[in-house]
Every structure is written in C-alpha cells, then in structure tokens.
Design a protein around this motif. Sequence first.
Motif, PDB file in Angstrom:
ATOM      1  N   UNK A  73       0.807  -1.221   0.000  1.00  0.00           N
ATOM      2  CA  UNK A  73       0.000   0.000   0.000  1.00  0.00           C
ATOM      3  C   UNK A  73       0.837   1.267   0.000  1.00  0.00           C
ATOM      4  N   UNK A  74       1.941   1.252   0.715  1.00  0.00           N
ATOM      5  CA  UNK A  74       2.662   2.513   0.838  1.00  0.00           C
ATOM      6  C   UNK A  74       4.000   2.519   0.100  1.00  0.00           C
ATOM      7  N   UNK A  75       4.382   1.387  -0.467  1.00  0.00           N
ATOM      8  CA  UNK A  75       5.674   1.365  -1.138  1.00  0.00           C
ATOM      9  C   UNK A  75       5.536   0.877  -2.574  1.00  0.00           C
ATOM     10  N   UNK A  76       5.070  -0.359  -2.710  1.00  0.00           N
ATOM     11  CA  UNK A  76       5.061  -0.988  -4.031  1.00  0.00           C
ATOM     12  C   UNK A  76       4.030  -0.318  -4.955  1.00  0.00           C
ATOM     13  N   UNK A  77       2.784  -0.230  -4.497  1.00  0.00           N
ATOM     14  CA  UNK A  77       1.746   0.346  -5.354  1.00  0.00           C
ATOM     15  C   UNK A  77       2.038   1.797  -5.749  1.00  0.00           C
ATOM     16  N   UNK A  78       2.368   2.660  -4.781  1.00  0.00           N
ATOM     17  CA  UNK A  78       2.653   4.045  -5.181  1.00  0.00           C
ATOM     18  C   UNK A  78       3.784   4.134  -6.192  1.00  0.00           C
ATOM     19  N   UNK A  79       4.808   3.340  -5.997  1.00  0.00           N
ATOM     20  CA  UNK A  79       5.924   3.386  -6.940  1.00  0.00           C
ATOM     21  C   UNK A  79       5.456   2.892  -8.303  1.00  0.00           C
ATOM     22  N   UNK A  80       4.644   1.826  -8.274  1.00  0.00           N
ATOM     23  CA  UNK A  80       4.111   1.289  -9.527  1.00  0.00           C
ATOM     24  C   UNK A  80       3.273   2.328 -10.257  1.00  0.00           C
ATOM     25  N   UNK A  81       2.358   2.929  -9.529  1.00  0.00           N
ATOM     26  CA  UNK A  81       1.487   3.942 -10.129  1.00  0.00           C
ATOM     27  C   UNK A  81       2.317   5.081 -10.696  1.00  0.00           C
ATOM     28  N   UNK A  82       3.345   5.454  -9.939  1.00  0.00           N
ATOM     29  CA  UNK A  82       4.201   6.555 -10.370  1.00  0.00           C
ATOM     30  C   UNK A  82       4.904   6.208 -11.684  1.00  0.00           C
ATOM     31  N   UNK A  83       5.408   4.985 -11.774  1.00  0.00           N
ATOM     32  CA  UNK A  83       6.111   4.586 -12.997  1.00  0.00           C
ATOM     33  C   UNK A  83       5.142   4.580 -14.179  1.00  0.00           C
ATOM     34  N   UNK A  84       3.973   3.974 -13.946  1.00  0.00           N
ATOM     35  CA  UNK A  84       3.003   3.897 -15.048  1.00  0.00           C
ATOM     36  C   UNK A  84       2.603   5.291 -15.512  1.00  0.00           C
TER      37      UNK A  84
END
Lengths: 279, 259, 337
Positions: free
Chosen positions: A19-30
């Motif tokens: 929730x606070x590391x993987x997803x935000x980074x993923x969303x940011x990259x996309x």
Amino acid sequence: MKMSLKNRFLLLFVLLICLVLIFPIGVMIISSFNSQDGSWGLMNYQELFTNHYYRNAIGHSLTLSLSASLFSEVIAILGAWSLTKMSSSVKESLVTIFNLASSFAGVPLAFSLIILLGNSGVLHVISKSLDINILGSINVYSWLGIVIAYSFFEIPLGILFLYPTFEEIDQGWKEASDTLGVSNCFFLKKVIYPVLVPGLVETLIILFANAMGTYETVFALTGNNITFISTIIGSLIGGEITSNIPLAGALSVVFGLVMIALVIMGNLLVRTKRITEGK
Amino acid sequence: MKVKKRTPKIILTIIFIYLLLPIVATFLYSISTSWINTVLPEGLTFKWYAQLVFNPEFLNVVLRSLVLSIFTTILGLVIFVPVIFYMNIYNQKLKAKMRYITMLPFIIPGIILVTGLIQLYKDIPIPKIVILVMVLSVMSLPLVYQTLNNVFISKDFKSMFEQSQLLGYGPVKSFMFVIVPNIKTGLIVSTLLLFSAGLGDYVITNLFLGGNYITLKIYMYRLMAVNGNAGSVLTIIYFIMLSILSAILIRTTSKAKKG
Amino acid sequence: MSEFLKIENLNVTFGKETVIENLNLSIPENAITVFLGPSGSGKTTVLRSISGLNRNAQGKILLDGKDISELPVNKRNIGVIFQSYALFPNMSVFDNVAYGLKAQRIGKAEIKQSVEDMLKLVNMNEKANSFPDDLSGGQKQRVAIARSMIMKPKLLLLDEPLSALDAKIRVELREQIKEYQQKLGITMIFVTHDQAEAMAIADNVVVISDGKIQQQGAPWDIYTKPSNEFMATFIGDHNILSGSELKSLGINNLSLEQKYLIRPESITLNKLAESIADEVECNGQIISAVNYGNRIQYVIAKDTLRLKMEALNHTLPLKIGSQVKVFINKAKILQLN
Ligand SMILES: Nc1ncnc2c1ncn2[C@@H]1O[C@H](COP(=O)(O)OP(=O)(O)OP(=O)(O)O)[C@@H](O)[C@H]1O
Ligand SMILES: [Mg+2]
C-alpha cells in the motif's frame, strides 16, 4: 478458511508494504508515461531531457550533491580518524552527538542557518557592528550556502559511517606492527586497499544519495527558487499552477534509477571487498 | 601519548563547534530581547518562550505531532516485531528476500515516494492521515529491521518460544511472556526510531496532506516567515526533544552492551 | 503396554527433500528409549514431529491410545529437553520451573511446594533465586529437566541433552536422568550420538539411518545381534570378513559368499581355558597398537587380512612388528544378512 496467526501478520505486513511502497511506486512509474491530457508515450521523458530547465535541474542536483558529499567526506575523514584516537567514553558521547547532529536536518537546520548566516542573521549583525566582514561572500541562499547547509548533516553522517572503517584499520595497523613489524607495502596491500578504499567510496555513495534526496533543507532555505530535481518534483506536485504530476513521476523515475545504480555500485564494491578479504 | 592526541582533539573540537554554531546562535537569538545592531543581544528574556508555550495553537501542534508519532510507533511495532521475529525463527528464506524490501525506503527518498502516494490515493476515500501513519512507519523499516534483526540473532529465541509452547502456552502468550521481556532493548530502540520518524517528517506530511495537518515542523516552517523569535524558540524546543530521544537511545544501547 | 507411543506412516518433507519416509515405530511405557543414528539421519525431525513442533509432519501419532496428530504443541503434554537448554533468561530458576504450572489453574502455595520439591530432586534448591546466566551448563540442564518434569508429561523427549557438557558431568547427569525416570515413571525418548551413553541409559534402542529404522531392541541385542551390515558397523568396533576369508584363517563350513562379523573382543592372544573347543588358532603380525588406558587395541595382519582385537592392558604392551598367535572364538562369529 482459518488462517494461522503468523500468516495473518505476514499478510498485514505485505499489505502494508504494498500500500505505501510498491503500489505508489508502480502507479508513479506507469503514470510517468502518461501526459496531462491523457495520451500515452515517452513525452514526459522527452521533455525532461530536451527542456533546458529540467536538464539544468538534473545537472544542478548532480553537481551540488557531488560537491556537498565530497566536501563533507573530506571533513568526515578527519573526524572519523580523530574519533578512533579518543578514549571509549569520549567516543560514545561523541557518537551520540554526531547521531543527533545528523538528524537535525531540514526545516530547523535551515532556520538555524538563516539565523546564523542570513541577511539579518547573527553573524551579519556582529560583523556590521564591528565593521569587519566575517562572512566574506558566504550567502546562505546561494550555491555555497547550500553546500554548507548540507555539510551540517552530511559531516556527522559521514563520520558515523566511516568510523567503523577507521577502527578496523587502526586494529589492522596494530596487528601488523605487532606480528610482522611494519612494512608499508604490506600494509597498503592488506589494509588500505581492501578496507579503506571501499569504505571511503561506500560512504561517498551514501552521502551523495542522501544529498540527492534532500528536499526539506533546500526548500526551507530557498523555496522552490533554485532548481534541483527534488525541489522541482516538490513544485510539480505542490498543487500550484505549475502542477504536473506525471512529469513529476518521470523525474522521480529518473531519480530512482540513479539511486538504484548507486546502490548496485555500492553492493559491487562491498563484494569485491569481501573477496579480497577472503584471500 | 599526549602530544599524539592533540591533533585529533583539535580536529574534533573544531568540527564540534562548527556543528554547534547554528544551534548556539539560534538559542541566543531565542532568548534575546532584540539583536539588530550590536555585537551581543541587547538584553536576555524568556518572553518568547512564554509566548509560544502559552499559545493554544502551539499546544495543538504538539498534540498533532504526538498523535502522529504515537500511531506510527504503535503500527510499526505491532506489525514489524512479530513479522521480523517470524522470519528469523521460521523462515530464513523469506528473510533473505525481505532484505531487499526493507532496503527500499532507504533508496527512495520521501520526495519521490510522495509523488506516487499522491497519485495513488487522490481518488480513494481512505483518510489520508491513516495512509500517512502507514508510510511513516514503513519509512523507518530499514533501521527498525536492522535493530530487531540483531536482537533476534543474539539468543536462541526459537528454542525459548517452542519450549514455552511445550509448557502449555499458546503462541501469543509465549511471545508476550518469553520473547518480549528478552528483547526490551531492541523494542525501546525501535520505538524511538519509529517515534522520531513520526516527529521528524516534513516532506510527506506536508505534501501528501497538502498542509492541512500542521505538525511541529510545518508550524516551524510557517513561523520562520512570520516571527523569527517564535521560530527560534520552536527550533530550540525541537532540538531539545531530539536530544532527549537520542540520549535515551544511547543509554539503552550502551546499557545493553554492558549488562 | 508396549505400544505407549505409536507412530504410523510418518512422512516428513522439507521442500523437495524427503527426510522421513513411511516410518512406523512403537515405544514402550515407563522406559527410556534411545534414538541412535548418524548425523542428519532424522532423529530430531522425528522428535519434533512427535511433539508437534514440526508442522509439516504427516502421519498418525498415538500416545497412550489417543490420536494426538492434530493437537497443537501446547495441548500434547509432551516435554522436550533441547541441547541448548532454552531457559528463559528473564526469569529466576524458580520461575523457570514454575512457568508451566502457572498456565494451569493451580494455587500459588501448591505451585511453590511442587517447584521446591522438584528443585530438591534435581539438587538445585539452593539456586532457586539465581538467574540462568549465572549457572553452569550442567546446572542449566538440570533446571531445564526440572521445568519439563514438573509438568508430569506423558512423554519426555530429550534431544542430545548432554552433548554440550564435559565428559564427567555427562556421565553424572545421565545416571541422574535414569534415576528420575525410575522415580517418576516418565516414559522418555533420549537422542544421542554417543554409543556408550546409549548403552548405559537405554532400556530400548532404536537405530535410525537415512530416515529409516534399522533395528529396534534391547541394548544387548543391538550389540550382539545386529540385523544387518549397517548395524554391525555402526555399533561398536568390528571385523567384517567374508566366508572365504574366514576359510583362509582355518574356519571352515561357512558359506563362502556370506559376510560375517567378529567383534574385537572375540579375538584373544591367550587360549581361554573354558572355550578351547570353539577356538581357532592362527598366526599374525602386529601392525598397530593403540592404547585406550584400560585396554589396548591391536591390528593384526595375516597375509592381506587385517584383524582388530583388544587386550586388557595388564601386561607389557606388545611391540609393533611382533609375531603373535591369536585365538578366534568360533561361537561368537555372526552371520550378516
Ligand atoms: N527445517 C528444515 N528445513 C530443511 N531441512 C531440514 C530441516 N530440518 C531438518 N532438515 C533436514 O532433515 C534431515 C534430518 O535432520 P535432523 O535434524 O532430523 O537430523 P538428526 O538426526 O537430528 O541429526 P543430528 O544428529 O546432526 O542432530 C537433514 O538432512 C536436515 O538437513
Ligand atoms: Mg538432531
């Protein structure tokens, strides 16, 4: 289905990380491949590398971080070496102080520096009333000012990271002179090369990465006026007119790649160090 | 011997003074009536302190910062301690993989992470403060992980944990009765690390919550522009808080080393 | 009841590796059963499966007629003693021993009485207020044993409990364990690497290798009637010779293809008056002599054959290279299958 207690905790942990590391980074990259009007492509990256404004910011960040980390490392080397010569109780209290100093960064540091060095700061007041120029051309809001500002947390950080290396060398030096008599060449081969060099480079990388990631201190000192990667990201997501989150994402990705490259470099170094130690 | 020690002493003293200079200046500034055209302040006073401390807004700010720190600490402890325990005791393979994840917050500074957070949560109706607490605890994961890891490899906790179960206690009670009392140092250090993460963050709190939740550091930033004296007082108070935290930290660790 | 503990079709795999395959075992009540086997053979794994600590064990485990395979660790009433003691360093000796009782609904006074009695039994009553870090290894293990025994477990599992202790304490403590067992009537499974320890303490020996049971029986039977070549070589010193080799020593009417076991103590340097009829005499040369204090082990060469034998150390040792006559007790030659 009944889930065992340990699995419930593991699940919570994984969820938290996602929730606070993987997803935000993923969303940011996309979203870094998305433009503000909704189309997809590399335009954000194109913008970053063609627009002078951003290219300059990347350049500023790199050169400033390099100068701040080099400057701090030189002083930290002296400090760490001196620290090994102290008695253990003095060492302990100094380590505490350096620890404290390294965490006194950001807004409070910026504020203290403005009080010390600012246009109506303490040193200015003193030099004005004495009618001499103590400060020379030092200006907290300038390039040199920022290097100095960074040095306040980078020097103690550097000392904390270098200190174990110097302890090791000190020990190695004692052992070498005890058992073999001191041969400089031997010492160079056995201690300086495998221990000191990686230690110095590793610390430099940490300091450099730390300087690159610093946002709070510069922001508090200069607002969004000086263009660094971090302050530009800050102003791009700050909700102002200039706000452009996908572009901020692209900049963050570039930034992240630089950081990862640095960490990999650091790891490689540690590995070579271990191999040479194995011999 | 004494001559040999002189150079290092001089070097450390200079570094020490250098690092302390801004704080000393700020402190003097915070207790001076006015300091405009003189070498030394015109007079000394604690009125700025009184003014700030009795300001109800200041108390609110402190309260907000404490709330944030306390929830960050609780969440971090409740999740990290059992998970790191479990990985150390039963799942070394998972532990090896987890090492990279625990390093992530080290590599990714707040300013980067907050970019992603804003995008991800802009339309999701979860209170942002809840997410913030989660983020802050995860940001201190690298240090907490390292601390607890060192504690868990120091003794045969696996046998102790198993023995307690053999003697009739369930896993939760066993953890509370034979693990927790023996990792006190690690728990105190982790608590302090998590607490300072909550107290010290500016970037994520400010940008993610859009400046709607005013914590100590945000308040400090705002005071800077408005009222230099009050700002300097707050800076000193913040510095004292940090000093107390690190003093407790060092006390605990050095006691553990001796005892 | 000779099936106090019954294990049926136990299977344990770790990842892809099968450590225990279809193991069946029965263990008698009120006795010490010793698990003996090479390192990595699966002894600890079996113990952990019995106690429930090993969660990927499959199979049926019956204790006193009750299926306990599905019970969690804390409901099985099985005690385990680890090699590493696993005392709780935050509690005094007294509190360590009282720990298990406190989980049950027992009055304080009663707990105090039981703990004191138990500490007296293991001779630790004077250390009741000490903390584990201040005890010697032997003392720690006695506290650990007391802590498990006070629970009156149906079964007490001891996994190499003495391995970390020095030789003198080991002998002392193993005798005490045997004594406690008889006094309290606890059924025990005792894992050890040390054959002397196994023989000294066991009522019943189970030899495990590669996750399989090689032989089970009384210590005497295990030594004198090994069921196969592994058993013959694993327990005690041995000479293993084929029928044709024995023929060259003058021992006839044995199957030439078979292998035979002769224990070193069945070969002597002197004629024994009472067994003249059964002895075969042959000549050889001493090529090595190892002094074990009360006895000497010689290796005798006869042509290409090597024979290990033992002599009591009450005469002057024979020199390497001396020609000797040895006598082999024919009645003690064992056929291996
Ligand atoms: N948790 C585990 N994960 C993977 N493999 C394991 C695990 N525990 C045991 N094994 C494997 O199972 C086999 C049997 O191990 P076990 O500890 O039962 O042997 P042992 O007979 O007790 O040996 P020792 O006498 O050395 O204590 C070994 O090959 C070991 O590598
Ligand atoms: Mg074992």
